[in-house]
Design a protein around this motif. Structure first.
Motif, mmCIF file in Angstrom:
data_model
loop_
_atom_site.group_PDB
_atom_site.id
_atom_site.type_symbol
_atom_site.label_atom_id
_atom_site.label_comp_id
_atom_site.label_asym_id
_atom_site.label_seq_id
_atom_site.Cartn_x
_atom_site.Cartn_y
_atom_site.Cartn_z
ATOM 1 N N ALA A 51 -12.458 -43.217 28.992
ATOM 2 C CA ALA A 51 -11.917 -42.273 29.978
ATOM 3 C C ALA A 51 -10.664 -41.556 29.486
ATOM 4 O O ALA A 51 -10.206 -40.606 30.124
ATOM 5 N N THR A 52 -10.104 -41.993 28.352
ATOM 6 C CA THR A 52 -8.934 -41.287 27.810
ATOM 7 C C THR A 52 -9.328 -39.993 27.105
ATOM 8 O O THR A 52 -8.471 -39.154 26.828
ATOM 9 N N GLU A 53 -10.610 -39.842 26.797
ATOM 10 C CA GLU A 53 -11.035 -38.680 26.001
ATOM 11 C C GLU A 53 -10.609 -37.336 26.600
ATOM 12 O O GLU A 53 -10.053 -36.494 25.890
ATOM 13 N N PRO A 54 -10.838 -37.093 27.887
ATOM 14 C CA PRO A 54 -10.461 -35.779 28.423
ATOM 15 C C PRO A 54 -8.978 -35.638 28.777
ATOM 16 O O PRO A 54 -8.531 -34.539 29.125
ATOM 17 N N LEU A 55 -8.235 -36.724 28.700
ATOM 18 C CA LEU A 55 -6.837 -36.680 29.127
ATOM 19 C C LEU A 55 -5.952 -35.925 28.145
ATOM 20 O O LEU A 55 -6.208 -35.883 26.945
ATOM 21 N N VAL A 56 -4.874 -35.362 28.676
ATOM 22 C CA VAL A 56 -3.821 -34.769 27.855
ATOM 23 C C VAL A 56 -2.722 -35.815 27.691
ATOM 24 O O VAL A 56 -2.213 -36.350 28.684
ATOM 25 N N ALA A 57 -2.388 -36.119 26.468
ATOM 26 C CA ALA A 57 -1.421 -37.187 26.194
ATOM 27 C C ALA A 57 -0.034 -36.838 26.719
ATOM 28 O O ALA A 57 0.437 -35.714 26.572
ATOM 29 N N ARG A 58 0.601 -37.841 27.306
ATOM 30 C CA ARG A 58 1.959 -37.662 27.822
ATOM 31 C C ARG A 58 2.958 -38.609 27.160
ATOM 32 O O ARG A 58 4.137 -38.612 27.501
ATOM 33 N N LYS A 59 2.473 -39.429 26.233
ATOM 34 C CA LYS A 59 3.341 -40.370 25.530
ATOM 35 C C LYS A 59 2.983 -40.384 24.054
ATOM 36 O O LYS A 59 1.861 -40.085 23.661
ATOM 37 N N GLY A 60 3.951 -40.747 23.225
ATOM 38 C CA GLY A 60 3.695 -40.924 21.811
ATOM 39 C C GLY A 60 3.523 -39.619 21.053
ATOM 40 O O GLY A 60 3.699 -38.517 21.586
ATOM 41 N N ARG A 61 3.136 -39.771 19.769
ATOM 42 C CA ARG A 61 2.966 -38.607 18.911
ATOM 43 C C ARG A 61 1.918 -37.639 19.455
ATOM 44 O O ARG A 61 2.040 -36.420 19.302
ATOM 45 N N ALA A 62 0.887 -38.179 20.084
ATOM 46 C CA ALA A 62 -0.182 -37.323 20.615
ATOM 47 C C ALA A 62 0.344 -36.334 21.657
ATOM 48 O O ALA A 62 -0.220 -35.248 21.825
ATOM 49 N N SER A 63 1.422 -36.698 22.345
ATOM 50 C CA SER A 63 1.952 -35.813 23.391
ATOM 51 C C SER A 63 2.481 -34.501 22.824
ATOM 52 O O SER A 63 2.558 -33.501 23.532
ATOM 53 N N TYR A 64 2.822 -34.502 21.526
ATOM 54 C CA TYR A 64 3.316 -33.282 20.897
ATOM 55 C C TYR A 64 2.235 -32.202 20.820
ATOM 56 O O TYR A 64 2.544 -31.019 20.704
ATOM 57 N N LEU A 65 0.975 -32.628 20.877
ATOM 58 C CA LEU A 65 -0.134 -31.687 20.766
ATOM 59 C C LEU A 65 -0.451 -30.993 22.080
ATOM 60 O O LEU A 65 -1.182 -29.999 22.091
ATOM 61 N N GLY A 66 0.077 -31.513 23.179
ATOM 62 C CA GLY A 66 -0.193 -30.911 24.475
ATOM 63 C C GLY A 66 -1.677 -30.903 24.785
ATOM 64 O O GLY A 66 -2.367 -31.904 24.606
ATOM 65 N N GLU A 67 -2.195 -29.749 25.196
ATOM 66 C CA GLU A 67 -3.597 -29.631 25.592
ATOM 67 C C GLU A 67 -4.559 -29.964 24.451
ATOM 68 O O GLU A 67 -5.697 -30.364 24.684
ATOM 69 N N ARG A 68 -4.115 -29.798 23.220
ATOM 70 C CA ARG A 68 -4.990 -30.080 22.075
ATOM 71 C C ARG A 68 -5.303 -31.565 21.930
ATOM 72 O O ARG A 68 -6.222 -31.940 21.189
ATOM 73 N N SER A 69 -4.552 -32.429 22.629
ATOM 74 C CA SER A 69 -4.836 -33.864 22.557
ATOM 75 C C SER A 69 -6.063 -34.235 23.385
ATOM 76 O O SER A 69 -6.638 -35.309 23.205
#
Length: 210
Positions: free
Chosen positions: A168-186
């Protein structure tokens, strides 16, 4: 039948094997939204755990979990070491010196591990982290334990829920960690920490009917 120190060691050996088998997958997941080091770091850490347990065998489940915690913290780089190390350390404290773990004790260990990860990483549900796998795992484990399930069933439902949570994390936009730097691209990618959490729990179940 309770879960002994020997059972926990067997589960961790199975977990290490699963991490090794999925090392490249975890690296690839982390390459697209992180530092590409999650698979390598986790593999190194759990290899160290197995090596340590081969030379020093703790006598209680809690002592095993504490040894795992200290090994991971000292050998795993990035965010994974402190997070997983804290999870195992909190789990060790939750089970104390009990010689065997029943269903409720396993659920309590998982709850303590989740609490440790949240305290350390400050992530909440929906942030696209390992917490998204742990929260449903803990909820399922506690419900099963409340119904009288033993350790094997508690871990089984926890693993199933963790897999669903990780996916279920697949469609989410990251809000923590390095992935959050990607914004919508995460979005569009499974979180590697959630995936490794699900892999470990499944391996714990498959190691034996604990």
């Amino acid at each position: 039948m309770g879960c002994t120190a020997t059972d926990v060691i067997g589960a961790l050996q199975a977990g290490a094997a699963a991490v090794s088998a999925h090392r490249d997958e975890l690296i690839q997941l982390d390459r697209v939204i992180g530092d590409a080091d999650h698979g390598e770091n986790m593999d190194r850490g759990f290899r160290a755990v197995v090596s340590k347990l081969d030379t020093a065998v703790p006598e209680t489940p809690g002592a095993v979990l504490k040894q795992v915690a200290t090994t991971l913290i000292s050998t795993v780089g990035g965010a994974s070491g402190p997070l997983y190390g804290t999870a195992f350390l909190r789990a060790a404290a939750a089970v104390g010196d009990a010689p065997e773990l029943d269903g409720p004790a396993v659920a309590a260990a998982l709850q303590a591990g989740l609490d440790g990860v949240v305290a350390r990483g400050k992530a909440v549900a929906g942030d696209k982290t390992m917490v998204d796998a742990l929260i449903p795992a803990v909820d399922a484990a506690k419900a099963a334990a409340a119904d009288g399930a033993g350790p094997a069933r508690v871990l089984e439902v926890a693993a199933q829920a963790a897999h669903s949570g990780a996916q279920a994390t697949e469609p989410l936009v990251a809000r923590k960690g390095r992935a959050s730097y990607l914004g919508e691209r995460s979005a569009g990618h499974v979180d590697p920490g959630a995936r490794s959490t699900a892999l470990l729990l499944s391996a714990f179940v498959e190691s034996r009917s604990v």
